[in-house]
Write an enzyme that holds these catalytic residues in place. Structure first.
Site, PDB file in Angstrom:
ATOM      1  N   ASP A   7       8.614  -4.094 -14.667  1.00 10.36           N
ATOM      2  CA  ASP A   7       8.885  -2.681 -14.918  1.00 10.36           C
ATOM      3  C   ASP A   7       7.662  -2.033 -15.578  1.00 10.36           C
ATOM      4  O   ASP A   7       6.825  -2.729 -16.162  1.00 10.36           O
ATOM      5  CB  ASP A   7      10.109  -2.579 -15.837  1.00 10.36           C
ATOM      6  CG  ASP A   7      10.503  -1.148 -16.155  1.00 10.36           C
ATOM      7  OD1 ASP A   7      10.388  -0.281 -15.271  1.00 10.36           O
ATOM      8  OD2 ASP A   7      10.949  -0.912 -17.292  1.00 10.36           O
ATOM      9  N   ASP A   9       7.742   1.521 -17.600  1.00  5.99           N
ATOM     10  CA  ASP A   9       8.030   2.206 -18.862  1.00  5.99           C
ATOM     11  C   ASP A   9       8.675   1.271 -19.875  1.00  5.99           C
ATOM     12  O   ASP A   9       9.647   0.581 -19.576  1.00  5.99           O
ATOM     13  CB  ASP A   9       8.951   3.401 -18.611  1.00  5.99           C
ATOM     14  CG  ASP A   9       8.294   4.451 -17.720  1.00  5.99           C
ATOM     15  OD1 ASP A   9       7.056   4.534 -17.718  1.00  5.99           O
ATOM     16  OD2 ASP A   9       9.031   5.182 -17.032  1.00  5.99           O
TER      17      ASP A   9
END
Length: 177
Positions: A7, A9
């Site tokens: 991922d 963020d």
């Protein structure tokens, strides 16, 4: 060789630091980072402010890199099949900005290894490193929870608190994160 989905963020990009800095600049209020612990993401801000920030042109382009992520992701990519996976569809400006951010800070990640989607339920990999339970819950491989203030109460996953721990988990002893 494993396939690893990572991922952006709050994992590669220090969204927490950026949100606090933007809020302080725009609204003149400094928020103690400890206030973010154990509460839903964005809930310490007045209603609508977090969504407004996330929909502001340039917001995603300016997020600082998470300490140690560049070195560890590069080492992982040298030994494994690494995909950067972001549920970026909700915020229209984020698509181009996140790709530009990746090209600047992670130039060794090929565009074919970048997946922007609406839901991560489609992701198939051996491992997923993410900060959200909603993305890890239905994941069929090994879910790895990257620590963020909003997920501190979670105990259902193997937790990785920083990129040094990611390097250790994947036995990347030569990496100094």
């Amino acid at each position: 060789m494993a396939r690893i989905a990572i991922d952006m963020d709050n994992v590669m990009a220090d969204l927490q630091q950026h949100v606090l800095a933007v809020y302080a600049k725009e609204y003149g209020e400094v928020i103690d980072p400890a206030r973010l612990d154990n509460v839903p993401e964005g809930s310490v801000f007045p209603e609508g402010i977090m969504v407004k920030m996330l929909n502001t042109p340039g917001f995603f382009r300016g997020i600082p890199v998470m300490k140690g992520s560049q070195e560890v992701v590069k080492a992982l990519a040298a030994q494994h099949e690494v995909f950067i996976v972001s549920a970026a569809m909700e915020f229209p400006f984020s698509l181009a900005e996140k790709l530009a951010w990746l090209n600047e800070h992670f130039p060794f990640i090929h565009w074919r290894n970048v997946v922007f989607c609406g839901s991560k339920t489609i992701v198939e990999a051996d491992y997923m490193i993410d900060d959200h339970d909603k993305n890890l819950r239905s994941f069929k491989g090994t879910p790895l929870l990257f620590s963020a203030p909003h997920n501190l109460p979670l105990t259902d996953y193997k937790r990785l608190n920083n990129w040094e721990e990611v390097a250790t988990f994947f036995k990347l002893s030569e990496v100094a994160a």
